[in-house]
Design an enzyme around this catalytic site. Structure first.
Site, PDB file in Angstrom:
ATOM      1  N   LYS A   1      -4.534   5.617   8.784  1.00 36.20           N
ATOM      2  CA  LYS A   1      -5.676   5.854   7.902  1.00 36.20           C
ATOM      3  C   LYS A   1      -6.630   6.820   8.598  1.00 36.20           C
ATOM      4  O   LYS A   1      -7.703   6.434   9.092  1.00 36.20           O
ATOM      5  CB  LYS A   1      -6.380   4.547   7.545  1.00 36.20           C
ATOM      6  CG  LYS A   1      -7.164   4.641   6.233  1.00 36.20           C
ATOM      7  CD  LYS A   1      -7.471   3.278   5.665  1.00 36.20           C
ATOM      8  CE  LYS A   1      -8.104   3.397   4.294  1.00 36.20           C
ATOM      9  NZ  LYS A   1      -8.446   2.086   3.715  1.00 36.20           N
TER      10      LYS A   1
ATOM     11  N   SER B   1     -12.891  -4.126   1.489  1.00 34.36           N
ATOM     12  CA  SER B   1     -13.026  -3.505   2.809  1.00 34.36           C
ATOM     13  C   SER B   1     -14.486  -3.207   3.137  1.00 34.36           C
ATOM     14  O   SER B   1     -15.223  -2.665   2.310  1.00 34.36           O
ATOM     15  CB  SER B   1     -12.240  -2.194   2.858  1.00 34.36           C
ATOM     16  OG  SER B   1     -10.865  -2.421   2.702  1.00 34.36           O
TER      17      SER B   1
ATOM     18  N   ARG C   1       0.848  -1.188   0.000  1.00 28.51           N
ATOM     19  CA  ARG C   1       0.000   0.000   0.000  1.00 28.51           C
ATOM     20  C   ARG C   1       0.886   1.241   0.000  1.00 28.51           C
ATOM     21  O   ARG C   1       1.708   1.420   0.888  1.00 28.51           O
ATOM     22  CB  ARG C   1      -0.919   0.017   1.229  1.00 28.51           C
ATOM     23  CG  ARG C   1      -1.896   1.189   1.221  1.00 28.51           C
ATOM     24  CD  ARG C   1      -2.946   1.046   2.302  1.00 28.51           C
ATOM     25  NE  ARG C   1      -2.459   1.414   3.614  1.00 28.51           N
ATOM     26  CZ  ARG C   1      -3.164   1.304   4.741  1.00 28.51           C
ATOM     27  NH1 ARG C   1      -4.397   0.789   4.694  1.00 28.51           N
ATOM     28  NH2 ARG C   1      -2.678   1.661   5.895  1.00 28.51           N
TER      29      ARG C   1
END
Length: 214
Positions: free
Chosen positions: A143, A111, A42
């Protein structure tokens, strides 16, 4: 590599800032030595070419360890790098479209953060996704724009509504591993707990051992 729920046991998500001078590839190498069962690349700041280059570098490491490489958000990068899977969020390419493009040779994760989102998945064609990422369990600086934290009880409620293997993610530490497994999660996904650790291999071993203290 065919999807197996065991991939989700200890799933590390990379963060180049947290890896620091050690770098993503070296952090992943050490994490693999410690026993992580999946690696997700990521990096929202990297260019497409940079992502593909990094994915190919990680692919050599994960393939040698017999561990899957998952790419966050980017189906094009996953296909170009011949990764084992792609993980798609609520605002990414729709998993139904991703499955149509990728076929069944690529694992797809998705998700979710609430029961409504799980119920939406049930309306899709069978086999659209292989696993769910449920979270955030706790608030996490990796996040900051994530949904409200679910807590372990919230994760249990979401898991009770689905029969798809799921990995819990978001602010998870050693003490949370066993309760999350007991709540029904197939495993845990971590970022800081491994990427920011001074010894990623040791951190991975601690998290795996925590699962066994039940």
């Amino acid at each position: 590599m065919t999807f197996d729920a065991q991939w989700l046991r200890l799933y590390v998500v990379t963060d180049s800032a947290l890896c620091g001078d050690r770098g993503v590839a070296e952090t992943v190498r050490q994490a693999l030595a410690g026993g992580v069962t999946a690696v997700q690349l990521r990096d929202h700041e990297a260019t497409t070419r940079e992502l593909i280059d990094t994915a190919r570098e990680l692919r050599h490491l994960t393939a040698a360890a017999g561990v899957p490489l998952i790419i966050d958000d980017r189906l094009d990068v996953a296909l170009a790098a011949r990764a084992d899977g792609v993980h798609l969020g609520q605002s990414d390419l729709h998993p139904v479209d991703a499955r149509r493009v990728a076929g069944h040779g690529l694992a797809i994760g998705h998700s979710v953060s609430c029961i409504d989102e799980v119920e939406a998945v049930a309306e899709w064609p069978a086999g659209t996704i292989d696993y769910l990422g449920i979270g955030p369990v706790f608030a996490t600086p990796t996040k900051p724009n994530a949904a409200a934290p679910l807590g372990i009880d919230g994760v249990r409620e979401v898991l009770d509504c689905c029969d798809i293997p799921a990995v819990a993610i978001g602010g998870i530490k050693e003490v949370h591993v066993a309760p999350l497994r007991e709540a029904g999660a197939a495993g845990v996904a971590v970022v800081s707990a491994i990427c920011a650790a001074p010894d990623p291999a040791a951190a991975a071993r601690i998290l795996l051992a925590a699962e066994e203290i039940r």
